[in-house]
Design a protein around this motif. Structure first.
Motif, PDB file in Angstrom:
ATOM      1  N   UNK A 102      -6.010   9.577 -11.444  1.00 49.93           N
ATOM      2  CA  UNK A 102      -7.371   9.951 -11.032  1.00 49.93           C
ATOM      3  C   UNK A 102      -8.076   8.776 -10.380  1.00 49.93           C
ATOM      4  N   UNK A 103      -8.629   8.956  -9.178  1.00 47.26           N
ATOM      5  CA  UNK A 103      -9.327   7.858  -8.497  1.00 47.26           C
ATOM      6  C   UNK A 103     -10.709   7.651  -9.093  1.00 47.26           C
ATOM      7  N   UNK A 129       0.815  -1.221   0.000  1.00 47.35           N
ATOM      8  CA  UNK A 129       0.000   0.000   0.000  1.00 47.35           C
ATOM      9  C   UNK A 129       0.847   1.268   0.000  1.00 47.35           C
ATOM     10  N   UNK A 130       1.985   1.249   0.701  1.00 41.31           N
ATOM     11  CA  UNK A 130       2.838   2.442   0.741  1.00 41.31           C
ATOM     12  C   UNK A 130       3.399   2.761  -0.634  1.00 41.31           C
ATOM     13  N   UNK A 131       3.929   1.735  -1.299  1.00 40.83           N
ATOM     14  CA  UNK A 131       4.463   1.938  -2.648  1.00 40.83           C
ATOM     15  C   UNK A 131       3.358   2.341  -3.617  1.00 40.83           C
ATOM     16  N   UNK A 132       2.207   1.703  -3.494  1.00 38.41           N
ATOM     17  CA  UNK A 132       1.089   2.034  -4.388  1.00 38.41           C
ATOM     18  C   UNK A 132       0.602   3.459  -4.170  1.00 38.41           C
ATOM     19  N   UNK A 133       0.666   3.933  -2.928  1.00 44.87           N
ATOM     20  CA  UNK A 133       0.269   5.319  -2.656  1.00 44.87           C
ATOM     21  C   UNK A 133       1.153   6.289  -3.425  1.00 44.87           C
ATOM     22  N   UNK A 134       2.445   5.980  -3.510  1.00 42.26           N
ATOM     23  CA  UNK A 134       3.362   6.826  -4.279  1.00 42.26           C
ATOM     24  C   UNK A 134       3.098   6.711  -5.772  1.00 42.26           C
ATOM     25  N   UNK A 135       2.928   5.480  -6.227  1.00 38.67           N
ATOM     26  CA  UNK A 135       2.772   5.227  -7.658  1.00 38.67           C
ATOM     27  C   UNK A 135       1.482   5.828  -8.205  1.00 38.67           C
ATOM     28  N   UNK A 146      -6.829  12.814   7.403  1.00 37.35           N
ATOM     29  CA  UNK A 146      -5.422  12.522   7.137  1.00 37.35           C
ATOM     30  C   UNK A 146      -4.968  11.254   7.844  1.00 37.35           C
ATOM     31  N   UNK A 147      -5.810  10.722   8.727  1.00 35.36           N
ATOM     32  CA  UNK A 147      -5.420   9.527   9.463  1.00 35.36           C
ATOM     33  C   UNK A 147      -5.390   8.303   8.556  1.00 35.36           C
ATOM     34  N   UNK A 148      -6.147   8.323   7.501  1.00 38.85           N
ATOM     35  CA  UNK A 148      -6.147   7.183   6.588  1.00 38.85           C
ATOM     36  C   UNK A 148      -4.836   7.160   5.826  1.00 38.85           C
ATOM     37  N   UNK A 149      -4.420   5.955   5.458  1.00 35.57           N
ATOM     38  CA  UNK A 149      -3.123   5.813   4.794  1.00 35.57           C
ATOM     39  C   UNK A 149      -3.072   6.578   3.499  1.00 35.57           C
ATOM     40  N   UNK A 150      -4.036   6.388   2.667  1.00 30.98           N
ATOM     41  CA  UNK A 150      -4.086   7.093   1.390  1.00 30.98           C
ATOM     42  C   UNK A 150      -5.476   6.882   0.800  1.00 30.98           C
ATOM     43  N   UNK A 151      -6.373   7.874   0.892  1.00 30.71           N
ATOM     44  CA  UNK A 151      -7.735   7.711   0.389  1.00 30.71           C
ATOM     45  C   UNK A 151      -7.785   7.211  -1.044  1.00 30.71           C
ATOM     46  N   UNK A 152      -6.890   7.690  -1.884  1.00 33.28           N
ATOM     47  CA  UNK A 152      -6.904   7.264  -3.281  1.00 33.28           C
ATOM     48  C   UNK A 152      -6.652   5.766  -3.402  1.00 33.28           C
ATOM     49  N   UNK A 153      -5.778   5.236  -2.548  1.00 33.30           N
ATOM     50  CA  UNK A 153      -5.489   3.804  -2.581  1.00 33.30           C
ATOM     51  C   UNK A 153      -6.705   3.010  -2.114  1.00 33.30           C
ATOM     52  N   UNK A 154      -7.348   3.481  -1.061  1.00 26.71           N
ATOM     53  CA  UNK A 154      -8.543   2.807  -0.558  1.00 26.71           C
ATOM     54  C   UNK A 154      -9.616   2.762  -1.633  1.00 26.71           C
ATOM     55  N   UNK A 155      -9.816   3.875  -2.307  1.00 24.77           N
ATOM     56  CA  UNK A 155     -10.812   3.928  -3.379  1.00 24.77           C
ATOM     57  C   UNK A 155     -10.481   2.957  -4.496  1.00 24.77           C
TER      58      UNK A 155
END
Length: 590
Positions: free
Chosen positions: A380-381, A369-375, A398-407
């Motif tokens: 566009x989500x 998830x961390x790498x995907x958040x960067x990539x 902001x507590x969520x790791x990366x909203x775009x990744x979750x979506x």
């Protein structure tokens, strides 16, 4: 004579005063005493140096030819270095006063012998101590900065070795020996460089250490340990051995590492460009992306020289190419889900292979998830308004790791569920279609709960979809078992005639046999869901049937063919229901 053209970086104050301020004897025209002083100083230095240098001349001594000076006697080795340094200083002083002194020729001959000896020692130490100079052992030292700052000059060598002995309990024996060997190499390198023989020293070093790098690259491949130990260890070693010269440090490290590093950091770009497609490729790509991304600060530090800037550029290029490859592969993965054309219903309404494959893929993908958040930061989500219709609680916190990744993960699962909804329509029996949807959604939820997907999707997503599973299960139960439930009287204790009782049991027997035979093919792989559905069905059938059996069985007791009317005891009903949804009941009921 190059030993006369290379002097230590700093000269003593006495040398400066002699060079710039004429002595009283010179002002009086008495220059002979000065030459006598210079000659006598040179003579003493020659006498001190000649005995130890000639002793270790490999051309005139068999002992010196087969024996290592530093291995035989490190104390004598330090003396050797001291006398060579003294000789170089004396020759430099003499040439400024009397360049025609015959003692310079003697000194130069001795210097050549000494340099030949030191070349031999330098080569032997490097080649015979490969284990002690292994990059992993060298990397165990605290840092490059502390390594460079720890002096190994002759004057402090005894103290250094004492300190090593004192700290020997806190470091491994390999690290201890490694430190001694590195200090010996540094002593030799500094002596040869100051004497004008740096080129020979560097040549030996580059040949041997480059072979270490090349072998390491071949052995390690593209594993991240290559950065953590191989190149890091080589940089530490190079910085320590050639601490006296920044330019030599840079040229040596660049020479031995540039080719291997270029191959290593160009390989991910080659992988990213590969046309070979497979679901597993994305994980290999993400592994390489993560390795480079995590170790970029170390890569930037290790290859900090201007001459290694191309390696840094290549690394960033590979990182960008890997990210681009991941984005393409994720798009292809979504397309692969949508293009699945299998129409054959899964036997018993079980879990579809598409569900198994997709959730295995997404569960593994969630670990990155961390790498995907960067990539995917700039990608566009999916539409939030569209996803909100499917019970996904979208938070801008902001507590969520990366909203775009979750979506993105919610979207993948939504594509899967829509596809499964279409596949459920291939069942001729509608109740089996609902069981299929319940089974598959339950598997999705289970994989979310037991992987990092739970942190990306959240508890609300899980709760909302558990409600959907219950709805699917209720629909299956209604369509599949209502016929049995409805065959029982609303009040089993109401007074009935024997004929009515007989009719009631026959009606139940037929409904129960038919339903069990039909539903015996059903499979519920998830034990929790299986128990919930069985319990729900049993709760609606068994208590009512038990009351009917207890209240009215005796009314049929005098009939000769009682078994034709009452085929099941309440315990039989419980047994049959407890064995349901394993695909093994049908023949027993028949």
């Amino acid at each position: 004579m190059r030993s006369l053209c290379f002097s230590p970086k700093t000269t003593s104050s006495s040398s400066s005063s002699i060079s710039h301020y004429p002595s009283p004897s010179h002002r009086l025209g008495l220059s002979t005493p000065r030459r006598s002083f210079s000659d006598s100083n040179m003579e003493r230095t020659l006498e001190n140096a000649e005995s130890i240098i000639t002793k270790w001349n490999p051309d005139t001594s068999t002992f010196a030819k087969v024996t290592s000076l530093f291995y035989e006697n490190r104390g004598e080795a330090r003396d050797f270095i001291k006398f060579v340094n003294d000789l170089q200083k004396a020759m430099h002083f003499t040439v400024t006063e009397n360049s025609s002194s015959e003692k310079l020729v003697r000194g130069q001959n001795l210097m050549q012998i000494a340099m030949k000896r030191l070349q031999k020692e330098f080569y032997q130490i490097l080649s015979m101590n490969r284990a002690q100079l292994d990059p992993e052992s060298v990397s165990a030292r605290s840092s490059r900065a502390s390594t460079r700052s720890s002096t190994s000059d002759y004057e402090d060598d005894d103290g250094t070795e004492d300190e090593i002995r004192r700290t020997g309990d806190s470091v491994s024996e390999v690290e201890h020996v490694s430190t001694i060997v590195m200090d010996d190499l540094r002593l030799i390198a500094e002596c040869m460089i100051s004497s004008g023989y740096g080129k020979e020293c560097v040549k030996i070093y580059n040949i041997i250490r480059k072979s270490i790098i090349d072998e390491g690259i071949y052995r390690l491949g593209v594993e991240r340990i290559a950065v953590k130990t191989l190149f890091n260890g080589e940089r530490i070693l190079c910085d320590h051995v050639f601490a006296a010269s920044d330019s030599i440090r840079e040229s040596c490290f660049t020479e031995i590492s540039k080719e291997g590093a270029s191959i290593l950091f160009a390989f991910p770009e080659t992988v990213a460009k590969s046309s070979k497609k497979s679901p597993e490729k994305v994980f290999r790509t993400l592994d390489m992306y993560t390795a480079i991304s995590e170790y970029w600060p170390e890569i930037e530090s290790i290859f900090s020289f201007e001459s290694t800037s191309a390696i840094r550029s290549q690394t960033l290029t590979s990182l960008n190419k890997l990210g681009e490859s991941v984005r393409i592969q994720l798009t292809e993965f979504e397309s692969w889900i949508q293009k699945d054309t299998s129409k054959s219903p899964v036997a018993g309404g079980g879990v579809h292979h598409l569900t198994l494959d997709v959730m295995t893929y997404l569960s593994l993908l969630a670990d990155y998830s961390t790498a995907l958040a960067e990539i995917l930061a700039d990608s566009p989500p999916p539409s939030k308004s569209f996803l909100s219709e499917y019970h996904f609680d979208i938070s801008d916190s902001d507590e969520s790791l990366a909203p775009a990744i979750s979506l993105r993960f919610v979207w993948f699962i939504l594509v899967l569920l829509c596809k499964l909804d279409g596949k459920g329509k291939h069942y001729k029996d509608v109740c089996l279609s609902y069981l299929f949807l319940a089974n598959n959604l339950q598997h999705v939820i289970s994989r979310v709960r037991t992987s990092n997907l739970k942190y990306l999707l959240g508890d609300d997503w899980i709760s909302n979809h558990e409600v959907k599973v219950k709805q699917f299960a209720a629909n299956y139960e209604r369509l599949g078992w209502d016929h049995v439930i409805n065959s029982l009287p609303e009040d089993p204790t109401v007074v009935m005639s024997p004929g009515k009782v007989k009719e009631c049991f026959k009606k139940f027997n037929a409904a129960f046999e038919q339903t069990c035979r039909k539903q015996s093919v059903c499979v519920i792989p998830d034990s929790k869901l299986r128990d919930e559905i069985k319990t729900s069905i049993a709760r609606k059938i068994t208590p009512v049937y038990r009351e009917l059996y207890k209240t009215h069985r005796l009314k049929l007791g005098r009939e000769r063919n009682l078994a034709l009317s009452v085929k099941f005891t309440p315990d039989d009903i419980e047994t049959y229901l407890s064995d349901m949804f394993l695909g093994t009941v049908g023949s027993g009921v028949s």
